[in-house]
Scaffold this motif. Structure first.
Motif, PDB file in Angstrom:
ATOM      1  N   ARG A  37       4.599   0.672  56.969  1.00  0.00           N
ATOM      2  CA  ARG A  37       5.446   1.267  55.937  1.00  0.00           C
ATOM      3  C   ARG A  37       4.994   0.857  54.547  1.00  0.00           C
ATOM      4  O   ARG A  37       5.361   1.486  53.566  1.00  0.00           O
ATOM      5  CB  ARG A  37       6.886   0.822  56.126  1.00  0.00           C
ATOM      6  CG  ARG A  37       7.593   1.449  57.300  1.00  0.00           C
ATOM      7  CD  ARG A  37       9.024   0.936  57.288  1.00  0.00           C
ATOM      8  NE  ARG A  37       9.826   1.521  58.329  1.00  0.00           N
ATOM      9  CZ  ARG A  37      11.130   1.297  58.438  1.00  0.00           C
ATOM     10  NH1 ARG A  37      11.752   0.502  57.582  1.00  0.00           N
ATOM     11  NH2 ARG A  37      11.822   1.864  59.415  1.00  0.00           N
ATOM     12  N   ALA A  85      12.580  -7.352  53.143  1.00  0.00           N
ATOM     13  CA  ALA A  85      11.756  -8.341  53.851  1.00  0.00           C
ATOM     14  C   ALA A  85      10.450  -8.620  53.121  1.00  0.00           C
ATOM     15  O   ALA A  85      10.002  -9.762  53.040  1.00  0.00           O
ATOM     16  CB  ALA A  85      11.476  -7.840  55.269  1.00  0.00           C
ATOM     17  N   CYS A 142       9.366   3.457  54.393  1.00  0.00           N
ATOM     18  CA  CYS A 142      10.115   2.338  53.831  1.00  0.00           C
ATOM     19  C   CYS A 142      11.553   2.744  53.543  1.00  0.00           C
ATOM     20  O   CYS A 142      11.821   3.831  53.039  1.00  0.00           O
ATOM     21  CB  CYS A 142       9.432   1.887  52.553  1.00  0.00           C
ATOM     22  SG  CYS A 142      10.470   0.892  51.474  1.00  0.00           S
ATOM     23  N   CYS A 196      14.602  -1.599  52.871  1.00  0.00           N
ATOM     24  CA  CYS A 196      15.348  -2.558  53.700  1.00  0.00           C
ATOM     25  C   CYS A 196      16.839  -2.504  53.366  1.00  0.00           C
ATOM     26  O   CYS A 196      17.492  -3.548  53.196  1.00  0.00           O
ATOM     27  CB  CYS A 196      14.813  -3.967  53.513  1.00  0.00           C
ATOM     28  SG  CYS A 196      13.370  -4.316  54.510  1.00  0.00           S
ATOM     29  N   MET A 229      12.066  -1.712  42.638  1.00  0.00           N
ATOM     30  CA  MET A 229      11.195  -2.838  42.913  1.00  0.00           C
ATOM     31  C   MET A 229      10.275  -2.988  41.719  1.00  0.00           C
ATOM     32  O   MET A 229       9.817  -1.980  41.168  1.00  0.00           O
ATOM     33  CB  MET A 229      10.388  -2.522  44.170  1.00  0.00           C
ATOM     34  CG  MET A 229      10.068  -3.716  45.021  1.00  0.00           C
ATOM     35  SD  MET A 229       9.209  -3.194  46.510  1.00  0.00           S
ATOM     36  CE  MET A 229      10.499  -3.341  47.735  1.00  0.00           C
TER      37      MET A 229
HETATM   38  S1  SF4 Z   1       9.964  -4.521  54.121  1.00  0.00           S
HETATM   39 FE1  SF4 Z   1      11.640  -3.112  53.685  1.00  0.00          FE
HETATM   40  S2  SF4 Z   1      11.447  -2.692  51.505  1.00  0.00           S
HETATM   41 FE2  SF4 Z   1       9.540  -3.635  52.153  1.00  0.00          FE
HETATM   42  S3  SF4 Z   1       8.182  -1.932  52.632  1.00  0.00           S
HETATM   43 FE3  SF4 Z   1       9.189  -2.487  54.514  1.00  0.00          FE
HETATM   44  S4  SF4 Z   1      11.008  -1.206  54.615  1.00  0.00           S
HETATM   45 FE4  SF4 Z   1      10.286  -1.128  52.526  1.00  0.00          FE
END
Ligand code: SF4
Ligand SMILES: Nc1nc2c(c(=O)[nH]1)N[C@H]1C(S)=C(S)[C@@H](COP(=O)(O)OP(=O)(O)OC[C@H]3O[C@@H](n4cnc5c(=O)[nH]c(N)nc54)[C@H](O)[C@@H]3O)O[C@H]1N2
Ligand SMILES: Nc1nc2c(c(=O)[nH]1)N[C@H]1C(S)=C(S)[C@@H](COP(=O)(O)OP(=O)(O)OC[C@H]3O[C@@H](n4cnc5c(=O)[nH]c(N)nc54)[C@H](O)[C@@H]3O)O[C@H]1N2
Ligand code: SF4
Ligand code: SF4
Ligand code: SF4
Ligand code: SF4
Ligand SMILES: [Mo]
Lengths: 181, 733, 337
Positions: free
Chosen positions: A35, A130, A116, A119, A6
């Motif tokens: 998260r 997301a 996390c 996703c 990211m």
């Molecule tokens: S949306 Fe998905 S990628 Fe973003 S913090 Fe939450 S789990 Fe992680």
């Protein structure tokens, strides 16, 4: 192998927490937990102030101490370098929570360690995580660092960046772009 | 498995897929979703008045999440945090569930649940009684937002003429009047600001990024990303200020001085758009002459902004014109002479030639979709109560606070009933004491809401509405960059005995014998009738959530009409309307045809000016019980300058109370000692400190600004309530 | 420019505002684990030195007490698990990089070692049913007939104790995210502290036994080891052992702090937590003064005969041993990068 990462442009982030809210709904994060979260740093003295805003989450470290300390193998590195917890294997010993320098994990009320997932369930369908997909400032980017064409690779190649707490030695895969003004 | 197989699509396209969700992609996505027990339904958001297009996803028949509708130009596929958390409204355990009749004393919050039939029967009886005793005008209505359209229709059919929303006298009224006096039109909502293309963006208090009006925030990020010069004027180091090249920490209430000084620089240094002014301007010469005294040196002691900074920023604005946007703001009721300040903002834009230009204010377009052909409403012989004798001659909408005053005084005629739809009057109007006093004068207070708000707590009858995810509403025929029509449709069913506004409005009308005003049986018939008139189909809207119209030129340079609905048909640097009024009423202050500076009330020593604003995850006082949004921000904090805090021996995390100039104390609030605010003011986010018992999650969390706003400065031009002239001391608890 | 204000809207229970994922359960486990590890080492030493029971000695109760205490410790650990039903997962895998996984297996190996040690010293009588005792004695004889096996049991106890004692410290030490724990000294420190608490327990038992009438149950509890050590080194031997463990422990704490103080800012801040920060009052008063300095001084005066020999010093050692774990667990979670 892919190496998912990211890249977040802090110069654009307004700290709106949309990424936090989107993660909560997308991933059914239980009430009272998150998260991802927003950190703000204020430096200086009014009116010469500098405000930096970070959207933070698990860094999916390339050298993840949360995985090496796990006694059951529940914490593991998934394809693409994504660090995941296998809920069924997790005994809830919290060693991984203690091991993470970013405090990115928590005990899910159901007992297992949670955090996390990048996703991965969306990414595997070709969707963005997301939080990235919702960000109204488009300050978050997601992709494969092993792909020289990807947006994230281009960004870290062309722009100065930093990672959080590099001295902890975990080799994070969430990169923050720094913009000189 | 190699990487590309794993990704399913080319890794490079991965980001693109989400970023520029293309039409085809969306459709394909919906198809795959269906296979996995998922269903998507488009609608539009109602967490604020921006009305972003959204797509709700159901998982095994249950509401899961809501995302932006990629087809919608407002959301561009991304909702703001409130919109994203909107699903929380449906499972908020604090929701209203059944119609409630007050059990005993008003405000006791004790209720008897009744059937809809009984509730509406009671309401109709009360309405008839008021009509018989005082005339239908004595029944007033307050309604905020699109959802009130049908109920307003019923009450207009019943005969009331006194209908107001807090969006005028408490929100954008001064701005709109200031712009109308100047350009003959207002910035509108959504604002016609071309932020994305601005090369220089000036934000005067507009705290974009905290104020989360979606498209504006997205465009703001675009502007920042593309290196536009950002200039932020705010006594508080806002989030927007952190993105600015120039942050001007202005002394609160002195913005007009700064604006005048900026214009002085543009005029004396001949940096303004002379061609534009020559072509479209009216009364420029006397206006320019009036600026002579307002030098940056003059403004310095007022604003605390150094003359060289004023000059530098003025030149920077000029350098980028006409793509320099001086943002008009929105909540502009600050100091009681706000129309004149807003006029100064309008005039600064006029000097920069930004109105009608790319990177300034575009000319919005709207679909041609007429309203439903109803019979005409009954004619009233009585003037509206809110603005007797047109004492605020430029108030073109009804004044909430005017109706409140008439309710208390009984003049010019008594107001005996309030129908309140989707506005928490006790918390939206300044000085709670006056709102409560007015409520005491009523024979009927009826509230339609989704949660037991403070105002509902005082009601005689409370009607529980279905949330926006559970109902149809009227169509959103938006004025925007490109014309479109948006549809709100139910995504899930209401969990209990809640009903949508259109149903409530229609049933009430039937009970009142007003059936002829409801020629349609149900809402789909109504929507279809309106749509089919212009060849659109409800089925298309149900599928896509939106129909887009033809793009039209939106800049003067591209052929958008340069029309100004002012008496001179030009941009009025010298306002003929204000001049006329000043001539007709010599001695009335504040109606100067060119803006003048009026200094704010001085801050008493030992006290701080109380300022307030928005937090990104909450809308006013309506989202604090939303479980998702509450989780992210459960209470507000009091921002106090770090130096002041240490002088008072206070630290971040301490609980303090605020005491205003009249000795009124707030609920305890967490202190945030910070370098992000001037030493002469404090700041808090509006909407917290709930006192309604039914709002269990939000009850007594944080403090409310409203209780402390007891000194109200009324704008003479349009009756807006200036709220920023209240002073508080900080008391540890 | 230094950071003046840092705010975060994370709000995870057990993590914010301060990490507190591990509570008293872990401290109890580390304490009891250390104590049992100490007694295993002392017990192993005893087996190697003197595999046979001495007259009137009731040695088996020592290892059996160890089994009990270790089970209590594991009970505390179990209480802490979030996903108790999955606990078996620990034994479906071995994770070489995880000290916790090592620990799980060490715990499993330590039990048979302790039971075997107990078997070497069957009592002559028990206060309840003597029938099964005969069979136990027969097994015991079978083992004694094989000296290599006896030696193996001794070594297993020594090694198991060392592993158990070290691992509790290593477990924390490998959690690099917590700078306070980031020290190789934590292993030896917990080991020595474990031995010191084990010695304290034996010391206590010996005193209870000495004050009790012969043949009483108190006597049965009396460890054979105490007798052995008494015989070897004379009356005040326990005091001497205690003194030396505690002195080493103090030295290790000193080294640990010096190590942190000469490392990065984060490590210095971590040491400061104990030395002068939020945890300093507890650390100085409960661990250093009450748990180490006070018993050292008291026992010194007991030793030179200036004051009466009481149960107070060993009790203080146990108290200090528990709070060492409690404070290291607590303060460690308060230290961060
Ligand atoms: S949306 Fe998905 S990628 Fe973003 S913090 Fe939450 S789990 Fe992680
Ligand atoms: N002190 C102070 N006063 C202010 C402001 C301020 O910043 N500070 N801001 C001003 C501004 S800019 C504005 S625009 C106004 C806003 O004023 P309001 O629009 O009155 O805002 P809220 O307080 O959020 O009240 C909205 C009410 O509508 C209810 N509601 C929400 N959704 C629905 C629905 O679907 N159906 C029905 N029937 N009800 C619903 C909510 O539960 C809530 O009770 O306040 C103004 N007043
Ligand atoms: N998240 C979220 N976003 C919202 C809303 C919401 O409820 N929640 N509501 C929407 C609505 S209806 C409105 S009207 C808007 C309101 O939002 P805006 O129109 O952007 O802002 P205001 O509420 O007028 O002003 C608040 C800002 O003005 C600063 N300020 C206070 N006094 C002064 C002064 O004297 N001079 C200057 N230059 N600055 C000053 C404050 O420090 C603060 O930063 O927000 C909209 N967006
Ligand atoms: S959604 Fe984007 S802008 Fe908002 S806080 Fe998250 S990263 Fe920042
Ligand atoms: S951030 Fe923490 S939880 Fe995530 S991989 Fe790194 S160490 Fe593990
Ligand atoms: S809590 Fe679960 S995932 Fe974390 S270390 Fe323990 S078993 Fe592994
Ligand atoms: S701006 Fe946010 S709250 Fe308002 S309509 Fe759009 S998504 Fe909903
Ligand atoms: Mo507003």
């Amino acid at each position: 192998m892919a190496r998912f990462a990211m890249v977040i442009d802090t110069a654009l982030c307004v700290g709106c927490s949309d990424c936090v809210v989107a993660c909560k709904t997308e991933n059914d994060v239980p009430e009272g937990f998150c998260r991802d979260w927003i950190e703000e740093e204020v430096r200086g003295t009014f009116p010469t102030v500098q405000l930096t805003i970070h959207s933070s989450r698990c860094n999916h470290c390339s050298s993840p101490p949360c995985v090496s300390c796990c006694p059951t193998g529940a914490s593991h590195v998934h394809e693409g370098g994504v660090v995941l917890v296998d809920h069924g294997k997790c005994i809830g010993c919290k060693a991984c929570i203690e091991a993470c320098p970013y405090d990115a994990r928590f005990s899910h009320p159901d007992g297992y360690a949670d955090k996390c997932t990048f996703c991965i369930h969306r990414v595997e369908k070709g969707l963005l995580p997301a939080c990235v997909a919702v960000c109204p400032t488009h300050c978050m980017h997601f992709g494969d660092l092993d792909d020289p064409e990807s947006e994230v690779t281009q960004l870290v190649r062309s722009r100065p960046y930093h990672v959080l707490t590099p001295e902890a030695g975990t080799q994070p895969n969430v990169f923050y772009l720094t913009r000189g003004r | 498995m190699n990487r590309r197989q794993f990704l399913g699509i080319g890794a490079g396209a991965l980001a693109a897929a989400g970023l520029t969700s293309i039409l085809g992609g969306e459709r394909a996505r919906a198809a795959t979703l269906a296979k996995s027990g998922l269903r998507t339904i488009p609608t539009f958001c109602d967490l604020c008045f921006w009305k972003c297009g959204a797509v709700a996803t159901l998982r095994d028949g249950k509401l899961w999440k809501i995302e932006g509708n990629p087809l919608d130009p407002l959301s561009r596929g991304r909702l703001c945090p409130r919109g994203t958390g909107g699903v929380g409204a449906t499972f908020d355990p604090d929701r209203l569930r059944r119609p409630l009749l007050r059990a005993r004393v008003r405000g006791e919050e004790k209720w008897n649940a009744v059937s809809w039939d009984d509730a509406l029967g009671y309401l109709a009886l009360k309405l008839e009684a008021i009509k018989a005793a005082h005339g239908p005008e004595s029944m007033a209505m307050f309604s905020h937002g699109l959802g009130g359209n049908f109920l307003k229709h019923t009450l207009k059919a019943y005969g009331t003429t006194n209908i107001a929303a807090p969006s005028f006298a408490q929100c954008r009224g001064p701005r709109d009047v200031g712009f109308r006096l100047t350009f003959g039109d207002d910035p509108g909502s959504p604002e016609r600001t071309d932020i994305a293309n601005a090369r220089c963006l000036v934000l005067i208090g507009s705290h974009l990024g905290e104020n989360m009006h979606n498209t504006q925030v997205q465009e703001f990020a675009q502007a920042v990303g593309s290196g536009a010069t950002i200039i932020v004027v705010d006594p508080r180091f806002s989030v927007a200020a952190s993105k600015a090249k120039h942050y001007l920490p202005i002394r609160p209430g002195t913005d007009t001085a700064l604006l005048l000084a900026w214009m002085n620089v543009l005029v004396t240094e001949k940096l303004y758009d002379a061609e534009y002014v020559g072509k479209y301007g009216y009364g420029f010469e006397p206006f320019a002459a009036s600026l002579a005294e307002f030098t940056p040196e003059w403004a310095y002691p007022e604003t605390c902004i150094a003359p060289e900074i004023i000059r530098e920023t003025a030149r920077e604005m000029a350098r980028h014109r006409p793509a320099t946007l001086v943002h008009p703001g929105r909540h502009s009721n600050w100091y009681g002479h706000d129309t004149q300040r807003s006029r100064a903002v309008a005039l600064l834009n006029a000097l920069l030639g930004s109105w009608g230009r790319r990177g300034g204010f575009y000319v919005p377009a709207q679909m041609d979709l007429p309203g439903y052909p109803y019979p005409p409403y009954p004619k009233s012989t009585k003037a509206k109560v809110d603005n007797p004798d047109q004492r605020h001659p430029f108030a073109y909408e009804a004044l909430t606070t005017g109706i409140r005053e008439a309710t208390i005084t009984g003049k010019p005629y008594p107001i005996k009933g309030w129908m309140v739809y989707a506005t928490n009057l006790v918390r939206a109007l300044p000085d709670e004491r006056l709102t409560l006093a007015a409520i005491q004068e009523l024979d009927l207070l009826a509230v339609v809401d989704v949660i037991p708000s403070e105002t509902a707590g005082w009601a005689d009858i409370v009607l529980p509405e279905s949330t926006y995810l559970e109902r149809y509403d009227d169509l959103n025929v938006e004025l925007f960059r490109e014309p479109f029509i948006g549809l709100r449709q139910p995504v899930v069913e209401s969990p209990d005995d809640q009903k949508p506004n259109w149903w409530i409005a229609r049933e009430l009308a039937l009970k009142l014998g007003l059936a002829r005003y409801y020629p349609w049986k149900d809402i789909e018939e109504y929507l279809s009738t309106r749509l089919e008139k212009r060849g659109y189909h409800l089925a298309d809207l149900k599928r896509d959530g939106i129909v887009l119209g033809k793009k039209q030129p939106i800049y003067f340079e591209d052929g958008a009409p340069a029309e100004f609905a002012t008496p001179s048909k030009k941009i009025e640097f010298w306002s003929s309307q204000l001049q006329q009024h000043a001539d007709a009423h010599p001695g009335v202050k504040g109606f100067d045809p060119v803006p003048r500076y009026e200094p704010p009330e001085p801050c008493p020593s030992g006290a701080y000016r109380l300022l307030f604003g928005r937090a990104p995850v909450h809308s006013f006082g309506r989202t604090q019980t939303n479980p998702i949004l509450h989780d992210v921000m459960p209470e507000n904090e009091l921002w106090l300058n770090a130096g002041e805090a240490s002088r008072l021996g206070l630290r971040s995390g301490d609980r303090v109370k605020l005491r205003n100039q009249e000795g009124i104390e707030s609920l305890p609030i967490l202190l945030k000692a910070t370098e992000r605010i001037r030493a002469d003011c404090v700041f808090m986010v509006h909407g917290f400190g709930h006192t309604a018992k039914g709002l269990t999650r939000a009850f007594h969390k944080g403090a409310s600004d409203v209780q402390l706003l007891t000194r109200i400065k009324v704008d003479p031009l349009m009756g807006g309530t200036g709220l920023n002239d209240n002073f508080v001391s900080v008391v540890p608890v | 420019m230094t950071v003046l204000e840092l705010t975060s809207n994370r709000h995870n229970p057990g993590i914010d505002p301060l990490l507190n994922a591990w509570g008293w359960e872990i401290a109890v486990y580390l304490f009891l684990g250390g104590l049992v590890a100490g007694s295993l080492i002392l017990g192993g030493y005893r087996v190697l030195k003197s595999p046979r029971r001495q007259a009137g000695e009731s040695y088996p109760w020592g290892p059996l007490l160890g089994v009990l205490l270790l089970s209590l410790g594991m009970g505390a650990l179990f209480l802490d698990l979030g996903h108790k039903l999955s606990v078996g997962r620990l034994y479906l895998t071995f994770q070489p990089t995880s000290p916790m996984s090592w620990g799980a297996w060490i715990l499993l190996l330590v039990y048979p070692a302790m039971l075997a040690a107990a078997l070497l010293y069957p009592p002559e009588r028990v206060p309840f049913g003597n029938a099964p005792l005969a069979r136990v004695r027969a097994w015991s004889e079978w083992v004694h007939a094989r000296p290599r096996l006896v030696q193996g049991i001794g070594i297993a106890n020594l090694a198991g104790g060392a592993a158990l004692g070290l691992y509790t410290g290593v477990l924390l030490g490998t959690l690099g995210a917590r700078p306070l724990w980031n020290s190789a000294i934590l292993g030896p420190l917990f080991l020595i502290s474990g031995m010191s608490t084990a010695a304290a327990v034996l010391h206590l038992l010996s005193m209870v036994g000495a004050n009790a009438k012969q043949d009483s149950f108190g006597d049965l509890l009396l460890s054979g080891l105490v007798r052995l050590l008494n015989k070897d080194t004379g009356k005040s031997s326990m005091v001497r052992y205690d003194q030396s463990f505690m002195t080493i422990e103090l030295a290790l704490i000193g080294l640990w702090m010096i190590g942190l103080l000469t490392s990065t800012t984060a490590h210095r801040a971590a040491a400061a937590l104990l030395l002068s920060g939020a945890w300093a009052p507890q650390f100085w008063s409960l661990v250093v003064l009450t748990g180490l300095v006070a018993p050292l001084v008291l026992q010194h005066f007991e030793f030179i005969g200036r004051i009466r020999h009481t149960v107070i010093p060993p009790l203080l050692v146990l108290f200090g041993g528990f709070f060492l774990r409690f404070i290291v667990v607590g303060a460690g979670q308060g230290s961060h990068w």
